[in-house]
Structure formats: C-alpha cells, structure tokens
Design a protein around this motif. Structure first.
Motif, PDB file in Angstrom:
ATOM      1  N   HIS A  16       0.882  -1.168  -0.014  1.00 62.28           N
ATOM      2  CA  HIS A  16      -0.160   0.247  -0.076  1.00 62.28           C
ATOM      3  C   HIS A  16       0.891   1.251  -0.058  1.00 62.28           C
ATOM      4  CE1 HIS A  16      -3.338  -2.448   1.199  1.00 62.28           C
ATOM      5  NE2 HIS A  16      -3.982  -1.566   0.741  1.00 62.28           N
ATOM      6  N   VAL A  17       1.861   1.353   0.729  1.00 65.31           N
ATOM      7  CA  VAL A  17       2.758   2.391   1.050  1.00 65.31           C
ATOM      8  C   VAL A  17       3.618   2.651  -0.340  1.00 65.31           C
ATOM      9  CG1 VAL A  17       4.683   3.514   2.304  1.00 65.31           C
ATOM     10  CG2 VAL A  17       2.910   2.039   3.637  1.00 65.31           C
TER      11      VAL A  17
ATOM     12  N   ILE B 219      -2.685   6.696   7.478  1.00 68.40           N
ATOM     13  CA  ILE B 219      -1.848   7.667   7.839  1.00 68.40           C
ATOM     14  C   ILE B 219      -0.301   7.788   7.364  1.00 68.40           C
ATOM     15  CG2 ILE B 219      -0.759   8.790   9.934  1.00 68.40           C
ATOM     16  CD1 ILE B 219      -3.210   7.850  11.290  1.00 68.40           C
ATOM     17  N   CYS B 220       0.017   6.579   7.248  1.00 71.26           N
ATOM     18  CA  CYS B 220       1.390   6.292   6.626  1.00 71.26           C
ATOM     19  C   CYS B 220       1.550   6.611   5.071  1.00 71.26           C
ATOM     20  CB  CYS B 220       1.827   4.995   6.951  1.00 71.26           C
ATOM     21  SG  CYS B 220       2.026   4.520   8.649  1.00 71.26           S
ATOM     22  N   CYS B 221       0.534   6.058   4.534  1.00 75.64           N
ATOM     23  CA  CYS B 221       0.301   6.390   3.116  1.00 75.64           C
ATOM     24  C   CYS B 221       0.176   8.046   2.757  1.00 75.64           C
ATOM     25  CB  CYS B 221      -0.718   5.676   2.431  1.00 75.64           C
ATOM     26  SG  CYS B 221      -0.519   4.171   2.159  1.00 75.64           S
TER      27      CYS B 221
ATOM     28  N   GLN C  76      -1.339   4.683  21.826  1.00 75.07           N
ATOM     29  CA  GLN C  76       0.070   4.882  21.538  1.00 75.07           C
ATOM     30  C   GLN C  76       0.014   5.668  20.207  1.00 75.07           C
ATOM     31  OE1 GLN C  76       2.811   4.778  23.187  1.00 75.07           O
ATOM     32  NE2 GLN C  76       4.121   5.464  21.043  1.00 75.07           N
ATOM     33  N   ALA C  77      -0.854   5.109  19.287  1.00 76.02           N
ATOM     34  CA  ALA C  77      -1.174   5.501  17.875  1.00 76.02           C
ATOM     35  C   ALA C  77      -1.638   7.073  17.977  1.00 76.02           C
ATOM     36  CB  ALA C  77      -1.867   4.781  16.955  1.00 76.02           C
TER      37      ALA C  77
ATOM     38  N   ILE D 192      10.590   5.538   4.940  1.00 80.68           N
ATOM     39  CA  ILE D 192       9.397   4.873   5.317  1.00 80.68           C
ATOM     40  C   ILE D 192       9.527   3.694   6.451  1.00 80.68           C
ATOM     41  CG2 ILE D 192       8.359   2.721   3.922  1.00 80.68           C
ATOM     42  CD1 ILE D 192       7.705   5.407   2.771  1.00 80.68           C
ATOM     43  N   GLU D 193      10.555   3.227   6.768  1.00 80.11           N
ATOM     44  CA  GLU D 193      11.092   2.483   7.654  1.00 80.11           C
ATOM     45  C   GLU D 193      10.607   3.211   8.968  1.00 80.11           C
ATOM     46  OE1 GLU D 193      14.789   0.107  10.063  1.00 80.11           O
ATOM     47  OE2 GLU D 193      15.045   0.743   7.947  1.00 80.11           O
ATOM     48  N   PHE D 194      10.909   4.342   9.074  1.00 86.50           N
ATOM     49  CA  PHE D 194      10.782   5.068  10.354  1.00 86.50           C
ATOM     50  C   PHE D 194       9.268   5.305  10.327  1.00 86.50           C
ATOM     51  CE2 PHE D 194      10.112   9.309  12.446  1.00 86.50           C
ATOM     52  CZ  PHE D 194      10.703   8.908  13.671  1.00 86.50           C
ATOM     53  N   ILE D 195       8.843   5.635   9.564  1.00 84.30           N
ATOM     54  CA  ILE D 195       6.988   6.093   9.639  1.00 84.30           C
ATOM     55  C   ILE D 195       6.376   4.567  10.103  1.00 84.30           C
ATOM     56  CG2 ILE D 195       5.164   6.335   8.308  1.00 84.30           C
ATOM     57  CD1 ILE D 195       6.906   8.191   6.537  1.00 84.30           C
ATOM     58  N   LEU D 196       6.787   3.683   9.292  1.00 81.16           N
ATOM     59  CA  LEU D 196       5.982   2.278   9.694  1.00 81.16           C
ATOM     60  C   LEU D 196       6.294   1.856  11.129  1.00 81.16           C
ATOM     61  CD1 LEU D 196       6.851   0.332   6.331  1.00 81.16           C
ATOM     62  CD2 LEU D 196       4.503   0.999   7.365  1.00 81.16           C
ATOM     63  N   LYS D 197       7.550   2.024  11.733  1.00 80.77           N
ATOM     64  CA  LYS D 197       8.039   1.678  13.043  1.00 80.77           C
ATOM     65  C   LYS D 197       7.328   2.591  14.022  1.00 80.77           C
ATOM     66  CE  LYS D 197      12.342  -0.661  12.285  1.00 80.77           C
ATOM     67  NZ  LYS D 197      13.843  -0.410  12.625  1.00 80.77           N
ATOM     68  N   ARG D 198       7.043   3.752  13.788  1.00 82.87           N
ATOM     69  CA  ARG D 198       6.481   4.669  14.432  1.00 82.87           C
ATOM     70  C   ARG D 198       5.122   4.342  14.763  1.00 82.87           C
ATOM     71  NH1 ARG D 198       7.107  11.389  13.848  1.00 82.87           N
ATOM     72  NH2 ARG D 198       6.474  11.709  16.121  1.00 82.87           N
TER      73      ARG D 198
END
Length: 231
Positions: A91-92, A138-140, A161-162, A108-114
């Motif tokens: 999707h991303v 939100i990540c997209c 948390q989100a 992208i890695e940072f966003i997904l981990k976040r």
C-alpha cells in the motif's frame, strides 16, 4: 495554505453546504467542528475531490482539481479503504510510486515503525483491523510528504499509543510549514493542537476562533459558547 471560497453543495433540493468560505494558513492546524449533519463530511469530500460542487478549493494557491495541487495534498478519510490483496508495505509503495514521492526507504521504515506496522508489513488489506487500516492510511499520507494534509476523524479507532504518535506527527508537520485540516467531533483529542477553529451548523460556518485570541479557554467551552449548547 488551504483556501475554500464560496463552496456550495446541493443534493436535490437540499443545500448540504451553503456558500462556505474559510482559510487555513501554511504551518497552522485548522479544526472543523460541528454536530452530525452540519455539513462537515460534505466539505471534506469536496476538498478531497470526491464530490462535485460549486465554489473553489485552492491548495497552496493552486486550483484543488489540478494535478499540481493533488501532488502536494494528502487525505486521511474517516473510513479507510484498503486493497484486499495488497500488503501493508505494498500500500505504501503504491502511493509512493503513484505520487513519484522522494521519500527514502529509511523514512518509510521510520514511519512504519512509528505506527507499529514494521512487523506487520506482510499482512494483507483484508487481514487488518479498523485501527490498523487507519494507521496504514496515515502512513500512506505521510509517504508523499504533503504540503497540505486533511484528516477526517483521524483518531477514531486508534489505540492510545497511535493517538500519541499522530498528535506528535501533526505538531511536527506544523513545524515544517505544512497546512493541516482536521474534521472531528472528539474535541478533547485536538485540544492542544489547533491554531484556528471553524464551527459548522446547518451547512454554514457560523463562526471561528483563533487560539492566539482566546487565551486559555478550552476548545470545548468555545464550541458550546458558539453553538449555544452545553456540557
């Protein structure tokens, strides 16, 4: 900057939105408030290009329907829609390629981990909960590095948390000069975020407040003061 000029939407003989105008300056967070049926969703969908309407939408000075505007505009809908056969990561990547985004793999890695999706990258769209779909959406949106982002009830369905992460992201976006518009009825969730609020009632903007002008008044008190309601 997000500017709405004389926006009107008619369904049959009913004016869902009647000649609405407002502006959210760059680097500020605008909040669109109002009871159910006030016209918030119609405005949001019109700005997003999902509804035909009269009037103008301008994104950083560009016509909202133009390709140039769409490239710098992100939208997180209230009800996220996933491709059933695509994974979270796909999707991303789909959005990344569609917008020719310059976001890096590390970002992208940072966003997904976040948003706690790094270990769920291989989950398919039809395997996701409502909250997970919301986080993917939100990540997209963040993956295109928008200059204007619009979020419709973004915290509904998110875990604590989100919600915390999303609030921090919104604050960071503001610091980068991004324009943010949030439509919500969850006043307590946006209490510390907003710069300007617009209150809708029966298809009209009945008033607005700038945070810098109201001191320490709470958002809920301002809303009920304007609408004549009460706690």
């Amino acid at each position: 900057m997000l500017e709405i000029q004389n926006l009107t939407k008619v369904y049959g003989k009913v004016k869902a939105v009647d000649n609405v105008s407002f502006l959210v300056p760059g680097g500020q967070v605008g909040i669109l408030l109002g009871p159910n049926g006030a016209g918030k969703s119609t405005i949001i969908k019109s700005i997003a290009g999902l509804l035909r309407h009269d009037g103008q939408v301008r994104i950083c000075g560009l016509p909202g329907r133009s390709m140039e505007a769409k490239k710098i505009f992100a939208y997180v809908p209230e009800i996220p829609a996933m491709f059933e056969a695509l994974t979270v990561r796909e999707h991303v990547e789909y959005i990344r390629k569609a917008y020719n985004s310059q976001v890096s793999d590390d970002e992208i890695e940072f966003i997904l981990k976040r948003f706690e999706l790094w270990d769920k990258q291989d989950k398919l769209g039809n395997e996701l909960s409502k909250g997970m779909m919301q986080k993917v959406s939100i990540c997209c949106a963040l993956a295109i590095k928008p200059k204007v982002i619009m979020l419709d009830e973004p915290m509904v369905g998110l875990d604590p948390q989100a919600i915390k992460e999303l609030k921090e992201v919104i604050t960071e976006l503001k610091g980068f000069g991004v324009t943010v518009l949030i439509s919500t009825h969850m006043l307590e969730m946006v209490e510390g975020l907003w710069d300007i609020m617009f209150v809708m009632q029966k298809g009209h903007i009945i008033g607005s407040y700038r945070k810098e002008d109201v001191g320490n008044k709470e958002l809920e008190d301002l809303f009920f003061e304007m609408t004549g309601g009460g706690k």
